[in-house]
Design a protein around this motif. Structure first.
Motif, PDB file in Angstrom:
ATOM      1  N   LYS A 103       6.564   8.354   0.266  1.00  0.00           N
ATOM      2  CA  LYS A 103       6.086   9.563   1.115  1.00  0.00           C
ATOM      3  C   LYS A 103       4.314   9.632   1.146  1.00  0.00           C
ATOM      4  O   LYS A 103       3.833   9.539   2.434  1.00  0.00           O
ATOM      5  N   ARG A 104       3.780   9.420   0.094  1.00  0.00           N
ATOM      6  CA  ARG A 104       2.280   9.474   0.125  1.00  0.00           C
ATOM      7  C   ARG A 104       1.336   8.233   0.837  1.00  0.00           C
ATOM      8  O   ARG A 104       0.609   8.509   1.403  1.00  0.00           O
ATOM      9  N   ILE A 105       2.099   6.871   0.573  1.00  0.00           N
ATOM     10  CA  ILE A 105       1.524   6.060   1.195  1.00  0.00           C
ATOM     11  C   ILE A 105       1.796   5.917   2.833  1.00  0.00           C
ATOM     12  O   ILE A 105       0.692   5.935   3.738  1.00  0.00           O
ATOM     13  N   THR A 106       2.963   6.539   3.160  1.00  0.00           N
ATOM     14  CA  THR A 106       3.031   6.694   4.833  1.00  0.00           C
ATOM     15  C   THR A 106       2.332   7.837   5.142  1.00  0.00           C
ATOM     16  O   THR A 106       1.715   7.677   6.399  1.00  0.00           O
ATOM     17  N   ILE A 107       1.962   8.867   4.515  1.00  0.00           N
ATOM     18  CA  ILE A 107       1.045   9.956   4.949  1.00  0.00           C
ATOM     19  C   ILE A 107      -0.375   9.139   5.133  1.00  0.00           C
ATOM     20  O   ILE A 107      -0.958   9.508   6.079  1.00  0.00           O
ATOM     21  N   HIS A 108      -0.752   8.236   4.234  1.00  0.00           N
ATOM     22  CA  HIS A 108      -2.058   7.611   4.359  1.00  0.00           C
ATOM     23  C   HIS A 108      -2.098   6.925   5.462  1.00  0.00           C
ATOM     24  O   HIS A 108      -2.931   6.864   6.327  1.00  0.00           O
ATOM     25  N   VAL A 109      -0.873   6.308   5.662  1.00  0.00           N
ATOM     26  CA  VAL A 109      -1.095   5.372   6.961  1.00  0.00           C
ATOM     27  C   VAL A 109      -1.055   6.035   8.328  1.00  0.00           C
ATOM     28  O   VAL A 109      -1.773   5.713   9.312  1.00  0.00           O
ATOM     29  N   ALA A 110      -0.216   7.151   8.328  1.00  0.00           N
ATOM     30  CA  ALA A 110      -0.283   8.043   9.559  1.00  0.00           C
ATOM     31  C   ALA A 110      -1.601   8.552   9.762  1.00  0.00           C
ATOM     32  O   ALA A 110      -2.219   8.982  10.847  1.00  0.00           O
ATOM     33  N   LEU A 111      -2.455   9.337   8.563  1.00  0.00           N
ATOM     34  CA  LEU A 111      -3.930   9.695   8.928  1.00  0.00           C
ATOM     35  C   LEU A 111      -4.797   8.519   9.283  1.00  0.00           C
ATOM     36  O   LEU A 111      -5.966   9.123   9.912  1.00  0.00           O
ATOM     37  N   VAL A 112      -4.591   7.455   8.743  1.00  0.00           N
ATOM     38  CA  VAL A 112      -5.449   6.261   9.071  1.00  0.00           C
ATOM     39  C   VAL A 112      -5.259   6.169  10.625  1.00  0.00           C
ATOM     40  O   VAL A 112      -6.004   5.955  11.309  1.00  0.00           O
ATOM     41  N   ALA A 113      -3.881   6.226  11.022  1.00  0.00           N
ATOM     42  CA  ALA A 113      -3.546   6.002  12.296  1.00  0.00           C
ATOM     43  C   ALA A 113      -4.571   6.917  13.224  1.00  0.00           C
ATOM     44  O   ALA A 113      -5.349   6.435  13.980  1.00  0.00           O
ATOM     45  N   ARG A 114      -4.442   7.952  12.935  1.00  0.00           N
ATOM     46  CA  ARG A 114      -5.115   9.171  13.961  1.00  0.00           C
ATOM     47  C   ARG A 114      -6.583   8.793  13.616  1.00  0.00           C
ATOM     48  O   ARG A 114      -7.359   9.036  14.745  1.00  0.00           O
ATOM     49  N   ALA A 115      -7.274   8.653  12.381  1.00  0.00           N
ATOM     50  CA  ALA A 115      -8.563   8.968  12.185  1.00  0.00           C
ATOM     51  C   ALA A 115      -9.341   7.681  12.901  1.00  0.00           C
ATOM     52  O   ALA A 115     -10.445   7.665  13.226  1.00  0.00           O
ATOM     53  N   PHE A 116      -8.667   6.495  12.732  1.00  0.00           N
ATOM     54  CA  PHE A 116      -9.094   5.255  13.286  1.00  0.00           C
ATOM     55  C   PHE A 116      -8.792   4.989  14.691  1.00  0.00           C
ATOM     56  O   PHE A 116      -9.158   3.889  15.264  1.00  0.00           O
TER      57      PHE A 116
ATOM     58  N   LYS B 126       0.677   7.236  -8.509  1.00  0.00           N
ATOM     59  CA  LYS B 126       0.654   5.908  -9.146  1.00  0.00           C
ATOM     60  C   LYS B 126       0.485   4.770  -7.957  1.00  0.00           C
ATOM     61  O   LYS B 126      -0.322   3.900  -7.857  1.00  0.00           O
ATOM     62  N   ARG B 127       1.374   5.074  -6.823  1.00  0.00           N
ATOM     63  CA  ARG B 127       1.123   4.006  -5.664  1.00  0.00           C
ATOM     64  C   ARG B 127       0.012   3.825  -5.115  1.00  0.00           C
ATOM     65  O   ARG B 127      -0.491   2.820  -4.824  1.00  0.00           O
ATOM     66  N   ILE B 128      -0.695   5.116  -4.683  1.00  0.00           N
ATOM     67  CA  ILE B 128      -2.012   5.282  -4.113  1.00  0.00           C
ATOM     68  C   ILE B 128      -3.006   4.395  -5.027  1.00  0.00           C
ATOM     69  O   ILE B 128      -3.749   3.629  -4.624  1.00  0.00           O
ATOM     70  N   THR B 129      -2.888   4.690  -6.366  1.00  0.00           N
ATOM     71  CA  THR B 129      -3.947   4.243  -7.207  1.00  0.00           C
ATOM     72  C   THR B 129      -3.817   2.654  -7.095  1.00  0.00           C
ATOM     73  O   THR B 129      -4.812   1.995  -7.322  1.00  0.00           O
ATOM     74  N   ILE B 130      -2.506   2.090  -7.161  1.00  0.00           N
ATOM     75  CA  ILE B 130      -2.242   0.850  -7.200  1.00  0.00           C
ATOM     76  C   ILE B 130      -3.086   0.071  -5.848  1.00  0.00           C
ATOM     77  O   ILE B 130      -3.549  -0.806  -6.048  1.00  0.00           O
ATOM     78  N   HIS B 131      -2.724   0.633  -4.685  1.00  0.00           N
ATOM     79  CA  HIS B 131      -3.648   0.104  -3.554  1.00  0.00           C
ATOM     80  C   HIS B 131      -4.979   0.285  -3.836  1.00  0.00           C
ATOM     81  O   HIS B 131      -5.468  -0.537  -2.892  1.00  0.00           O
TER      82      HIS B 131
END
Lengths: 195, 195
Positions: A31-44, B31-36
């Motif tokens: 969940k959190r990694i995919t949210i980061h991917v989605a927000l990076v998609a938008r911001a970049f 955990k996963r974000i910090t690993i990234h």
């Protein structure tokens, strides 16, 4: 760094669509990694974010809230079948770029990708990506031949695609805007409603 | 893109230490974000990763395994008190750069930071960062004035600090090495042991 012009200038407009297809999202684990991917998609500077295989309300809610507060618009779709989506993209003259640590170093192909005017679908996998995606992609591109993060890989790819001009995007309709500050937080509130 | 020279060339050597300090890690949630964040630190050329406040075996295990298999070495420390660590860093002539969406756009300060020979501590927060960190930092730097990801922010910052030369790092002692491929996965095995 190159810039843009006009209040609604967006670096993706040169290609029509620059979409990100997220493969293999597992709602609990990713969940959190995919949210980061989605927000990076938008911001970049991507203008679409597609979740393959499943739907996940929390991803959609976060992306909608960020669009509503911080402006701009990112198309969202979920639950698509990945291979079918890619074939449709290619039938509509689009090209497909799969980011993978096993691929060709980005420095070797980024100029060719940047100069092609075709719509771009950028594939970003979770843990393991099936072989068919390597075969269907026009480019398998590595962002450093080391294990790191699909979040970072997407950011660097879009940064290079746009030659850094994503920093000039004006996110239309923003209710919140940051006033840069060397110490502390300054946020300008522009909307009448909650966001 | 600028390059380096020699089999053990590392872009951080110009500054001695380029460390990443991760604030506010919550072992369950982050955990996963910090690993990234840790893997981006390594792949993009930091030579230390410090976890503030807590220790988390899974982070240390992952970073050790990646160092062992893919080479190179990243110093690891955990459970430090953030403000004390920063004060010590500054007493040893280091400078402190806090990545935050509220800060000064990186394009405005990156040349100054790059040209200073001082060791660099890059602070990357989780959800909310206390005001004291904004005050103790020499630079509060934004990577785009939009919400996105500390993983992406760190990658872009290191990319700009090194002018892209992180792609030339030779990770010393690697047992695994990727042979770039336009379709598929090719990995060269160099070690005698498991990794």
């Amino acid at each position: 760094m190159m810039g843009g012009a006009g209040p609604e200038w967006h670096p993706a407009s040169k290609y029509g669509k620059v979409y990100v297809l997220r493969l293999g999202h597992r709602p609990q684990r990713d969940k959190r990694i995919t949210i980061h991917v989605a927000l990076v998609a938008r911001a970049f500077g991507a203008n679409g974010f597609i979740l393959e295989g499943v739907c996940d309300d929390s991803i959609e809610r976060t992306l909608s809230r960020v669009n509503r507060c911080w402006g701009g618009h990112v198309e969202y779709e979920c639950g698509v079948k990945g291979t079918r989506y890619i074939k449709g993209w290619k039938q509509n003259s689009g090209e497909v770029i799969h980011l993978t640590m096993y691929g060709v170093p980005f420095n070797e192909v980024i100029d060719e990708i940047r100069m092609s005017p075709r719509p771009k679908l950028i594939i970003v996998g979770a843990e393991k990506v099936e072989r068919i995606y390597y075969e269907l992609s026009d480019y398998n591109v590595s962002i450093g031949l080391q294990p790191h993060s699909e979040v970072a890989a997407l950011a660097i790819f879009l940064d290079r695609l746009y030659r850094g001009s994503w920093t000039n995007i004006e996110f239309h309709g923003a209710k919140l805007k940051i006033i840069p500050s060397d110490r502390g937080k300054r946020v300008e509130w522009r909307g009448e409603d909650e966001c």
